[in-house]
Scaffold this motif. Structure first.
Motif, PDB file in Angstrom:
ATOM      1  N   GLY A  86       6.508   2.698   4.183  1.00  0.00           N
ATOM      2  CA  GLY A  86       6.993   1.846   3.101  1.00  0.00           C
ATOM      3  C   GLY A  86       8.477   1.527   3.167  1.00  0.00           C
ATOM      4  N   LYS A  87       9.115   1.822   4.316  1.00  0.00           N
ATOM      5  CA  LYS A  87      10.583   1.670   4.384  1.00  0.00           C
ATOM      6  C   LYS A  87      11.044   0.243   4.133  1.00  0.00           C
ATOM      7  CE  LYS A  87      11.535   5.327   7.723  1.00  0.00           C
ATOM      8  NZ  LYS A  87      10.543   5.173   8.786  1.00  0.00           N
ATOM      9  N   VAL A 116       0.826  -1.219   0.000  1.00  0.00           N
ATOM     10  CA  VAL A 116       0.000   0.000   0.000  1.00  0.00           C
ATOM     11  C   VAL A 116       0.859   1.268   0.000  1.00  0.00           C
ATOM     12  CG1 VAL A 116      -2.084  -0.908   1.065  1.00  0.00           C
ATOM     13  CG2 VAL A 116      -0.242  -0.016   2.520  1.00  0.00           C
ATOM     14  N   PHE A 117       2.162   1.104   0.233  1.00  0.00           N
ATOM     15  CA  PHE A 117       3.035   2.280   0.320  1.00  0.00           C
ATOM     16  C   PHE A 117       3.960   2.362  -0.895  1.00  0.00           C
ATOM     17  CE2 PHE A 117       2.530   0.964   4.863  1.00  0.00           C
ATOM     18  CZ  PHE A 117       1.794   2.060   5.280  1.00  0.00           C
ATOM     19  N   ALA A 118       4.350   3.620  -1.245  1.00  0.00           N
ATOM     20  CA  ALA A 118       5.476   3.795  -2.144  1.00  0.00           C
ATOM     21  C   ALA A 118       6.709   3.301  -1.375  1.00  0.00           C
ATOM     22  CB  ALA A 118       5.647   5.274  -2.484  1.00  0.00           C
ATOM     23  N   PRO A 119       7.726   2.714  -2.001  1.00  0.00           N
ATOM     24  CA  PRO A 119       7.847   2.548  -3.448  1.00  0.00           C
ATOM     25  C   PRO A 119       7.209   1.272  -3.999  1.00  0.00           C
ATOM     26  CG  PRO A 119       9.868   1.868  -2.374  1.00  0.00           C
ATOM     27  CD  PRO A 119       8.948   2.322  -1.275  1.00  0.00           C
ATOM     28  N   GLU A 120       6.788   0.351  -3.113  1.00  0.00           N
ATOM     29  CA  GLU A 120       6.337  -0.953  -3.642  1.00  0.00           C
ATOM     30  C   GLU A 120       5.069  -0.819  -4.485  1.00  0.00           C
ATOM     31  OE1 GLU A 120       7.315  -4.347  -0.866  1.00  0.00           O
ATOM     32  OE2 GLU A 120       5.391  -5.064  -1.635  1.00  0.00           O
ATOM     33  N   ALA A 148       5.892  -3.945 -11.696  1.00  0.00           N
ATOM     34  CA  ALA A 148       5.390  -5.327 -11.641  1.00  0.00           C
ATOM     35  C   ALA A 148       4.051  -5.402 -10.921  1.00  0.00           C
ATOM     36  CB  ALA A 148       6.413  -6.226 -10.950  1.00  0.00           C
ATOM     37  N   ASN A 149       3.757  -4.411 -10.084  1.00  0.00           N
ATOM     38  CA  ASN A 149       2.490  -4.429  -9.341  1.00  0.00           C
ATOM     39  C   ASN A 149       1.370  -3.668 -10.050  1.00  0.00           C
ATOM     40  OD1 ASN A 149       3.339  -6.076  -7.269  1.00  0.00           O
ATOM     41  ND2 ASN A 149       4.229  -4.380  -6.103  1.00  0.00           N
TER      42      ASN A 149
END
Ligand code: DDH
Length: 289
Positions: free
Chosen positions: A133-134, A69-73, A78-79
């Motif tokens: 998102g760390k 739910v957080f940047a950067p993921e 790919a998401n």
């Protein structure tokens, strides 16, 4: 990753079966979604992408924190296309505020596989929401344009051997590719709302490079209706993978049993469950009728 043992232990099997049932009912009600694919594929993929960021050598990534739910993921290329799956599940986050995102997303994958007629997936609760998102691990999920050695290396990073890798990619029996998400287009076979060993049966047919304006993908020579990614075709090009493709095409029972173990392992990458936390095996809606 430290388990939320308190939250996990105050809830019983029936609490989680109730969430399973709610998700499964909603999947049933939406069986026409995405051209008839339903939510089976996209929920399976959300569970996989929330877990498949794991790096065994660093102990980073995995489903524990629900980092997507957080940047950067969240903005990892790919998401792309997974927001509808997170949105689909979010109403259960409100109804059951005590369940963590990691537990909900992995449970969604269990529902999708089982309700599509696949094997039972043993599952355990206790993941804890990250608050930023760390600890997200972007750029760790596979790139579909690559070859077999890359696939072997990428799944090796997560701690999977060749047999487990082939079994896991058999999930491409479900759902489809979307031009507006990954750039690729189409389903791998006709029964894309049923969990079967068809991915392997189709893979063993004849495939040719599709002539189109999109990224390199393959079409089946016979009907041109179905697709394979370069990384799928790569499973035929390396003997250490091809061996398992043939075994799973011949023996669906063996595929189901190996997929169940590998998918359960995937959902728990990076999490040490105390031996007191025994896996749950949920009943399907059909089994409860
Ligand atoms: Fe996959 N996958 N996957 N995949 N995957 C896509 C869709 C789905 C790769 C690339 C893509 C696994 C492995 C790989 C599912 C499950 C699993 C799409 C299309 C791409 C691209 C996305 C879109 O356009 O919407 C690559 C590369 C690999 C690799 O291993 C090298 C694994 C291990 C799984 C699993 O679940 C265990 C499912 C299901 C879908 C269908 C999604 C949908 O929306 O439908």
């Amino acid at each position: 990753a430290t388990l939320n043992a308190a939250a996990a232990s105050s809830k019983t099997f029936n609490d989680y079966q109730a969430i399973y049932n709610d998700i499964a009912e909603k999947v049933r009600e939406n069986d026409e979604y995405d051209g008839g694919a339903g939510y089976f594929g996209i929920l399976t993929r959300l569970a996989w992408h929330s877990s498949g960021t794991y790096d065994a050598s660093k102990g980073s990534g995995g489903s524990f924190g629900g980092n997507m739910v957080f940047a950067p993921e969240q903005y990892d290329g790919a998401n792309a296309g997974l927001a509808p799956a997170r949105d689909f599940l979010s109403e259960f986050q409100y109804k059951y505020p005590w369940i963590s995102r990691g537990d909900l997303w992995t449970l969604g994958g269990v529902v999708a596989v089982q309700e599509a007629g696949g094997p039972k997936i043993p599952w355990r609760p206790g993941r804890v929401n990250a608050t930023d998102g760390k600890k997200g691990a972007p750029n760790t999920l596979p790139d579909a344009s690559r070859d077999g050695k890359y696939v072997k290396g990428l799944f090796g990073r997560m701690g999977f051997n060749e047999q487990e890798t082939v079994a896991l990619i058999g999930a491409h029996c479900l759902g489809k590719c979307h031009k507006n998400a990954s750039g690729y287009e189409g389903p791998w076979g006709p029964s894309f709302n049923m969990f079967t060993n068809d991915f392997f049966n189709y893979l063993l047919k004849d495939w040719q490079v599709k002539q189109w304006d999109g990224p390199k993908q393959y079409e089946d020579v016979e009907t041109k209706l179905f697709m394979m990614l370069p990384t799928d075709i790569a499973l035929k090009e390396e003997n250490y993978f091809l061996k398992w493709v043939k075994i799973y095409a011949d023996d669906e029972k063996k595929f189901f049993s190996d997929f169940s173990k590998a998918f359960a392992k995937l959902l728990e990458l990076g999490i040490q469950f105390p031996s007191s936390v025994k896996p749950f095996e949920f009943k399907t809606l059909d089994e409860q009728e």
